[in-house]
Design a protein around this motif. Structure first.
Motif, PDB file in Angstrom:
ATOM      1  N   LEU A  46       0.825  -1.196   0.000  1.00  0.00           N
ATOM      2  CA  LEU A  46       0.000   0.000   0.000  1.00  0.00           C
ATOM      3  C   LEU A  46       0.867   1.257   0.000  1.00  0.00           C
ATOM      4  O   LEU A  46       0.604   2.208  -0.754  1.00  0.00           O
ATOM      5  CB  LEU A  46      -0.926  -0.010   1.217  1.00  0.00           C
ATOM      6  CG  LEU A  46      -1.874   1.173   1.352  1.00  0.00           C
ATOM      7  CD1 LEU A  46      -2.937   1.097   0.276  1.00  0.00           C
ATOM      8  CD2 LEU A  46      -2.498   1.189   2.717  1.00  0.00           C
ATOM      9  N   LEU A  47       1.904   1.274   0.807  1.00  0.00           N
ATOM     10  CA  LEU A  47       2.791   2.435   0.848  1.00  0.00           C
ATOM     11  C   LEU A  47       3.523   2.631  -0.482  1.00  0.00           C
ATOM     12  O   LEU A  47       3.727   3.767  -0.924  1.00  0.00           O
ATOM     13  CB  LEU A  47       3.786   2.302   1.994  1.00  0.00           C
ATOM     14  CG  LEU A  47       3.176   2.418   3.402  1.00  0.00           C
ATOM     15  CD1 LEU A  47       4.239   2.144   4.455  1.00  0.00           C
ATOM     16  CD2 LEU A  47       2.551   3.769   3.610  1.00  0.00           C
ATOM     17  N   MET A  48       3.913   1.538  -1.120  1.00  0.00           N
ATOM     18  CA  MET A  48       4.568   1.652  -2.423  1.00  0.00           C
ATOM     19  C   MET A  48       3.598   2.189  -3.481  1.00  0.00           C
ATOM     20  O   MET A  48       3.975   3.012  -4.324  1.00  0.00           O
ATOM     21  CB  MET A  48       5.133   0.299  -2.847  1.00  0.00           C
ATOM     22  CG  MET A  48       6.350  -0.106  -2.058  1.00  0.00           C
ATOM     23  SD  MET A  48       6.969  -1.788  -2.336  1.00  0.00           S
ATOM     24  CE  MET A  48       6.775  -2.059  -4.035  1.00  0.00           C
ATOM     25  N   ALA A  49       2.339   1.753  -3.425  1.00  0.00           N
ATOM     26  CA  ALA A  49       1.344   2.251  -4.381  1.00  0.00           C
ATOM     27  C   ALA A  49       1.072   3.732  -4.141  1.00  0.00           C
ATOM     28  O   ALA A  49       0.948   4.511  -5.095  1.00  0.00           O
ATOM     29  CB  ALA A  49       0.056   1.440  -4.245  1.00  0.00           C
ATOM     30  N   TYR A  93       4.714   9.951 -19.088  1.00  0.00           N
ATOM     31  CA  TYR A  93       3.951   8.744 -19.399  1.00  0.00           C
ATOM     32  C   TYR A  93       4.245   7.639 -18.381  1.00  0.00           C
ATOM     33  O   TYR A  93       3.333   6.947 -17.924  1.00  0.00           O
ATOM     34  CB  TYR A  93       4.286   8.272 -20.820  1.00  0.00           C
ATOM     35  CG  TYR A  93       3.556   7.023 -21.232  1.00  0.00           C
ATOM     36  CD1 TYR A  93       2.202   7.057 -21.537  1.00  0.00           C
ATOM     37  CD2 TYR A  93       4.225   5.804 -21.319  1.00  0.00           C
ATOM     38  CE1 TYR A  93       1.527   5.917 -21.915  1.00  0.00           C
ATOM     39  CE2 TYR A  93       3.560   4.658 -21.701  1.00  0.00           C
ATOM     40  CZ  TYR A  93       2.206   4.718 -21.996  1.00  0.00           C
ATOM     41  OH  TYR A  93       1.539   3.585 -22.362  1.00  0.00           O
ATOM     42  N   ASP A  94       5.517   7.483 -18.016  1.00  0.00           N
ATOM     43  CA  ASP A  94       5.883   6.476 -17.011  1.00  0.00           C
ATOM     44  C   ASP A  94       5.263   6.802 -15.662  1.00  0.00           C
ATOM     45  O   ASP A  94       4.817   5.908 -14.939  1.00  0.00           O
ATOM     46  CB  ASP A  94       7.402   6.390 -16.876  1.00  0.00           C
ATOM     47  CG  ASP A  94       8.062   5.783 -18.104  1.00  0.00           C
ATOM     48  OD1 ASP A  94       7.373   5.035 -18.819  1.00  0.00           O
ATOM     49  OD2 ASP A  94       9.250   6.071 -18.337  1.00  0.00           O
ATOM     50  N   ARG A  95       5.223   8.065 -15.318  1.00  0.00           N
ATOM     51  CA  ARG A  95       4.589   8.450 -14.052  1.00  0.00           C
ATOM     52  C   ARG A  95       3.091   8.192 -14.096  1.00  0.00           C
ATOM     53  O   ARG A  95       2.494   7.791 -13.106  1.00  0.00           O
ATOM     54  CB  ARG A  95       4.866   9.914 -13.748  1.00  0.00           C
ATOM     55  CG  ARG A  95       6.274  10.140 -13.297  1.00  0.00           C
ATOM     56  CD  ARG A  95       6.465  11.556 -12.882  1.00  0.00           C
ATOM     57  NE  ARG A  95       7.854  11.776 -12.517  1.00  0.00           N
ATOM     58  CZ  ARG A  95       8.231  12.570 -11.553  1.00  0.00           C
ATOM     59  NH1 ARG A  95       7.349  13.231 -10.862  1.00  0.00           N
ATOM     60  NH2 ARG A  95       9.505  12.706 -11.284  1.00  0.00           N
ATOM     61  N   ALA A  96       2.453   8.436 -15.249  1.00  0.00           N
ATOM     62  CA  ALA A  96       1.020   8.168 -15.380  1.00  0.00           C
ATOM     63  C   ALA A  96       0.745   6.665 -15.254  1.00  0.00           C
ATOM     64  O   ALA A  96      -0.232   6.260 -14.612  1.00  0.00           O
ATOM     65  CB  ALA A  96       0.504   8.698 -16.710  1.00  0.00           C
ATOM     66  N   LEU A  97       1.591   5.852 -15.865  1.00  0.00           N
ATOM     67  CA  LEU A  97       1.416   4.394 -15.720  1.00  0.00           C
ATOM     68  C   LEU A  97       1.608   3.967 -14.273  1.00  0.00           C
ATOM     69  O   LEU A  97       0.887   3.096 -13.766  1.00  0.00           O
ATOM     70  CB  LEU A  97       2.411   3.650 -16.618  1.00  0.00           C
ATOM     71  CG  LEU A  97       2.107   3.653 -18.103  1.00  0.00           C
ATOM     72  CD1 LEU A  97       3.183   2.881 -18.855  1.00  0.00           C
ATOM     73  CD2 LEU A  97       0.745   3.064 -18.372  1.00  0.00           C
ATOM     74  N   LEU A 101      -4.745   0.732  -9.128  1.00  0.00           N
ATOM     75  CA  LEU A 101      -5.177  -0.669  -9.256  1.00  0.00           C
ATOM     76  C   LEU A 101      -4.691  -1.509  -8.082  1.00  0.00           C
ATOM     77  O   LEU A 101      -5.423  -2.354  -7.560  1.00  0.00           O
ATOM     78  CB  LEU A 101      -4.676  -1.251 -10.579  1.00  0.00           C
ATOM     79  CG  LEU A 101      -5.319  -0.690 -11.844  1.00  0.00           C
ATOM     80  CD1 LEU A 101      -4.644  -1.267 -13.072  1.00  0.00           C
ATOM     81  CD2 LEU A 101      -6.803  -0.966 -11.858  1.00  0.00           C
ATOM     82  N   ARG A 102      -3.459  -1.260  -7.660  1.00  0.00           N
ATOM     83  CA  ARG A 102      -2.904  -2.014  -6.536  1.00  0.00           C
ATOM     84  C   ARG A 102      -3.658  -1.705  -5.253  1.00  0.00           C
ATOM     85  O   ARG A 102      -3.954  -2.604  -4.461  1.00  0.00           O
ATOM     86  CB  ARG A 102      -1.422  -1.695  -6.384  1.00  0.00           C
ATOM     87  CG  ARG A 102      -0.744  -2.546  -5.343  1.00  0.00           C
ATOM     88  CD  ARG A 102       0.719  -2.246  -5.263  1.00  0.00           C
ATOM     89  NE  ARG A 102       1.371  -2.748  -6.465  1.00  0.00           N
ATOM     90  CZ  ARG A 102       2.665  -2.720  -6.665  1.00  0.00           C
ATOM     91  NH1 ARG A 102       3.465  -2.203  -5.764  1.00  0.00           N
ATOM     92  NH2 ARG A 102       3.194  -3.203  -7.764  1.00  0.00           N
ATOM     93  N   ILE A 103      -4.007  -0.444  -5.032  1.00  0.00           N
ATOM     94  CA  ILE A 103      -4.765  -0.079  -3.835  1.00  0.00           C
ATOM     95  C   ILE A 103      -6.139  -0.733  -3.856  1.00  0.00           C
ATOM     96  O   ILE A 103      -6.620  -1.239  -2.838  1.00  0.00           O
ATOM     97  CB  ILE A 103      -4.874   1.458  -3.713  1.00  0.00           C
ATOM     98  CG1 ILE A 103      -3.522   2.034  -3.298  1.00  0.00           C
ATOM     99  CG2 ILE A 103      -5.934   1.850  -2.689  1.00  0.00           C
ATOM    100  CD1 ILE A 103      -3.471   3.529  -3.265  1.00  0.00           C
ATOM    101  N   GLY A 104      -6.787  -0.763  -5.022  1.00  0.00           N
ATOM    102  CA  GLY A 104      -8.083  -1.431  -5.126  1.00  0.00           C
ATOM    103  C   GLY A 104      -7.989  -2.914  -4.798  1.00  0.00           C
ATOM    104  O   GLY A 104      -8.824  -3.458  -4.063  1.00  0.00           O
ATOM    105  N   CYS A 105      -6.965  -3.577  -5.310  1.00  0.00           N
ATOM    106  CA  CYS A 105      -6.775  -5.006  -5.020  1.00  0.00           C
ATOM    107  C   CYS A 105      -6.476  -5.232  -3.538  1.00  0.00           C
ATOM    108  O   CYS A 105      -6.974  -6.190  -2.937  1.00  0.00           O
ATOM    109  CB  CYS A 105      -5.661  -5.578  -5.882  1.00  0.00           C
ATOM    110  SG  CYS A 105      -6.077  -5.694  -7.624  1.00  0.00           S
ATOM    111  N   ILE A 106      -5.685  -4.352  -2.950  1.00  0.00           N
ATOM    112  CA  ILE A 106      -5.354  -4.489  -1.530  1.00  0.00           C
ATOM    113  C   ILE A 106      -6.607  -4.332  -0.678  1.00  0.00           C
ATOM    114  O   ILE A 106      -6.815  -5.082   0.280  1.00  0.00           O
ATOM    115  CB  ILE A 106      -4.264  -3.472  -1.136  1.00  0.00           C
ATOM    116  CG1 ILE A 106      -2.929  -3.880  -1.753  1.00  0.00           C
ATOM    117  CG2 ILE A 106      -4.141  -3.351   0.378  1.00  0.00           C
ATOM    118  CD1 ILE A 106      -1.838  -2.839  -1.605  1.00  0.00           C
ATOM    119  N   ILE A 107      -7.456  -3.377  -1.017  1.00  0.00           N
ATOM    120  CA  ILE A 107      -8.697  -3.185  -0.261  1.00  0.00           C
ATOM    121  C   ILE A 107      -9.577  -4.420  -0.366  1.00  0.00           C
ATOM    122  O   ILE A 107     -10.149  -4.880   0.629  1.00  0.00           O
ATOM    123  CB  ILE A 107      -9.422  -1.913  -0.753  1.00  0.00           C
ATOM    124  CG1 ILE A 107      -8.636  -0.673  -0.316  1.00  0.00           C
ATOM    125  CG2 ILE A 107     -10.851  -1.860  -0.236  1.00  0.00           C
ATOM    126  CD1 ILE A 107      -9.134   0.621  -0.907  1.00  0.00           C
TER     127      ILE A 107
END
Length: 112
Positions: free
Chosen positions: A53-56, A79-83, A90-96
């Motif tokens: 979560l902290l990394m995301a 573009y890399d920052r947007a990705l 997406l990672r935060i959603g999966c973690i939740i």
């Protein structure tokens, strides 16, 4: 050398009589032992999820922070920052979702 072998023999007997034998013969001990192992696994999972979560959040924050001008060294493109920001969301959603499933499973075990 005999002292070392005696110490190894005593440790082996202690492990066999105090730890392994009750797991095989005593159901209450076995249930508590595995409950302790599962507690450690679930706690470790929550720690791992917190790190993820902290990394995301760091990836999301990096997208919204202004870049230093002039750039002294090459860095990620916009573009890399947007990705990274998208991957962070997406990672935060999966973690939740994972945390909700774990808490629902733990609540189900508490009711039983």
């Amino acid at each position: 050398m005999d002292v070392i072998l005696d110490i190894i023999r005593h440790i082996r007997q202690w492990i066999g009589t105090d730890i392994l034998a009750p797991i095989i013969t005593d159901a209450t001990y076995r249930r508590g032992y595995f409950a302790g192992i599962m507690t450690v696994v679930v706690f470790g999972l929550f720690v791992w999820l917190r790190i993820q979560l902290l990394m995301a959040l760091a990836k999301i924050r990096a997208f919204f922070l202004p870049s230093a001008l002039p750039a002294t060294r090459p860095g990620p493109s916009g573009y890399d920052r947007a990705l990274g920001c998208r991957d962070g969301f997406l990672r935060i959603g999966c973690i939740i979702i994972v945390i909700i499933v774990i808490l629902a499973a733990l609540a189900g075990f508490a009711v039983i």
